[in-house]
Motif scaffolding. Structure first.
Motif, PDB file in Angstrom:
ATOM      1  N   GLY A 269      -3.237  45.014 -23.373  1.00  0.00           N
ATOM      2  CA  GLY A 269      -4.214  44.045 -23.860  1.00  0.00           C
ATOM      3  C   GLY A 269      -4.087  43.734 -25.339  1.00  0.00           C
TER       4      GLY A 269
ATOM      5  N   GLY B 190      -1.607  38.339 -25.453  1.00  0.00           N
ATOM      6  CA  GLY B 190      -1.857  37.578 -24.239  1.00  0.00           C
ATOM      7  C   GLY B 190      -0.925  36.402 -24.123  1.00  0.00           C
TER       8      GLY B 190
ATOM      9  N   ASN C 109      -4.774  40.754 -30.190  1.00  0.00           N
ATOM     10  CA  ASN C 109      -6.038  41.465 -30.334  1.00  0.00           C
ATOM     11  C   ASN C 109      -6.074  42.138 -31.701  1.00  0.00           C
TER      12      ASN C 109
ATOM     13  N   PRO D 155      -6.822  37.095 -27.331  1.00  0.00           N
ATOM     14  CA  PRO D 155      -6.340  36.986 -25.948  1.00  0.00           C
ATOM     15  C   PRO D 155      -7.478  36.701 -24.973  1.00  0.00           C
ATOM     16  N   GLY D 156      -7.206  35.802 -24.037  1.00  0.00           N
ATOM     17  CA  GLY D 156      -8.178  35.492 -22.997  1.00  0.00           C
ATOM     18  C   GLY D 156      -9.213  34.458 -23.370  1.00  0.00           C
TER      19      GLY D 156
END
Length: 392
Positions: free
Chosen positions: A389, A392, A74, A39-40
């Motif tokens: 988290g 995402g 994640n 993610p990200g």
């Protein structure tokens, strides 16, 4: 038309080039590929540019990630690991390129997942394999080219060793991985049993040294650099014409006779220094300059016409734009535009189950919600995972 691998689900935990190339080959043939990304950040090649396409994707990422879905998970979070385990229960193939032991420490190794899915084909791609003194070293294409001997035979005889212009160790590893996966799937169709595949860039690099490695194993003589020439065939190299470069590949004595006639030097055929290929190899330092002097007198187009009429293998040395826009590339539909993005098309042409480009490479995590819903997650659960988290 039907797709050959349309019934397969591939879970792609790989990044950069070798693994994504393998899964792209499978996706082009119809497999559903779910690309699992951080993610990200996602696959680091998303940021490898310029150039970038209008949709913001890097040209590097575009090259090997079409026909895939992207889910951002994640893997360090227990809930993220649970998502991957749930996907692995349903998958036919999992491919990854983490350092040995990394996924096992997350409970996502082959021994962990085979319990959940005995038919799973689990393919690990690493620099040096799962065993040996270098097993825990990360693998990078150019380092593999260096250590695997390729650079020692690439470049001019009196120059430094050179890497190739494309990451060939990565690409060929991806091809080996795809072929091995298909072999494992064929075995599973007969036995019902999955298996583990250990693919190393270093092993692949050594395996396709082919005749060069064989020459050393037969003779005990270390191969050396010949520039654009060939170690065991002459003439077999590019020559400078009046307006560009021409590649000439004379593969046998019959072709050499026709080549000499086309160059208006039939006497070379009767010269004992040039009459056979071993003789030409021994006297390349004499023959090659003679050929170069003649070729330099006329433009490339003239030589192409003469040599092709004589059935001598030859071709112009094209740059990349010329190659991609050539009449042959156009006739083979080797450049295609999908969703506004131009890409090099799949190479294989299958009559009944053609390889196709169905979608451009995905934005990071664009399919996360849809895939989680398909797995049975409720909207409030997905929202909680995002807030934590995990996805995402």
């Amino acid at each position: 038309m039907p797709a050959a691998l349309a019934d397969l689900l591939v879970l792609d935990l790989s990044r950069v080039l070798a693994g994504p190339y393998a899964t792209m080959v499978l996706a082009d043939l119809g497999a559903r590929v779910i690309k699992v990304e951080q993610p990200g950040l996602g696959d680091e090649t998303r940021q490898w540019g310029p150039p970038f396409a209008e949709n913001g994707l890097s040209a590097y990422f575009i090259a090997v990630n079409r026909n895939k879905q992207s889910i951002a998970v994640n893997l360090k979070h227990p809930d993220g690991q649970a998502i991957v385990r749930a996907l692995a229960r349903r998958a036919d193939v999992l491919i990854e390129n983490f350092l040995p032991g990394t996924l096992a420490r997350m409970g996502l190794g082959y021994d962990d997942l085979r319990v959940l899915n005995p038919g799973l084909i689990y393919c690990s791609i690493t620099g040096y394999g799962q065993s040996g003194p270098d097993a825990l070293r990360p693998g990078y294409d150019t380092v593999i080219q260096a250590e695997g001997g390729l650079m020692s035979i690439t470049g001019e005889p009196d120059g430094p060793p050179l890497k190739t212009g494309v990451a060939v160790a990565d690409i060929t590893t991806g091809l080996y991985a795809a072929a091995s996966i298909l072999a494992a799937l064929h075995y599973r169709a007969q036995s019902g049993v999955g298996q583990y595949i250990d693919i190393a860039l270093f092993d692949v690099q050594l395996s396709w040294l082919a005749n060069v490695a064989s020459a050393y194993l037969v003779s005990d003589q270390p191969p050396r650099r010949y520039g654009n020439g060939h170690a065991t065939i002459v003439p077999y190299q590019p020559f400078a014409a009046a307006d560009g470069y021409l590649m000439i590949a004379v593969g046998n004595d019959q072709q050499f006779a026709r080549f000499c006639a086309a160059l208006a030097h039939p006497e070379w055929v009767a010269d004992e220094r040039f009459a056979t290929n071993p003789a030409r190899v021994a006297h390349r330092a004499i023959l090659v300059p003679l050929i170069a002097e003649v070729i330099a007198r006329e433009p490339v187009a003239v030589w192409l016409e003469r040599l092709r009429a004589a059935e001598v293998p030859c071709g112009p040395v094209n740059d990349i734009p010329t190659a991609l826009h050539s009449p042959q590339a156009q006739a083979r539909a080797m450049v295609q535009r999908i969703d506004g993005v131009r890409m090099v098309a799949p190479a294989p042409k299958l009559s009944e189950t053609p390889a196709t480009i169905r979608s451009a490479p995905p934005a990071l995590g664009v399919d996360t919600e849809a895939i989680l819903r398909e797995m049975g997650y409720e909207p409030d659960q997905i929202s909680a995972l995002r807030a934590a988290g995990v996805v995402g």
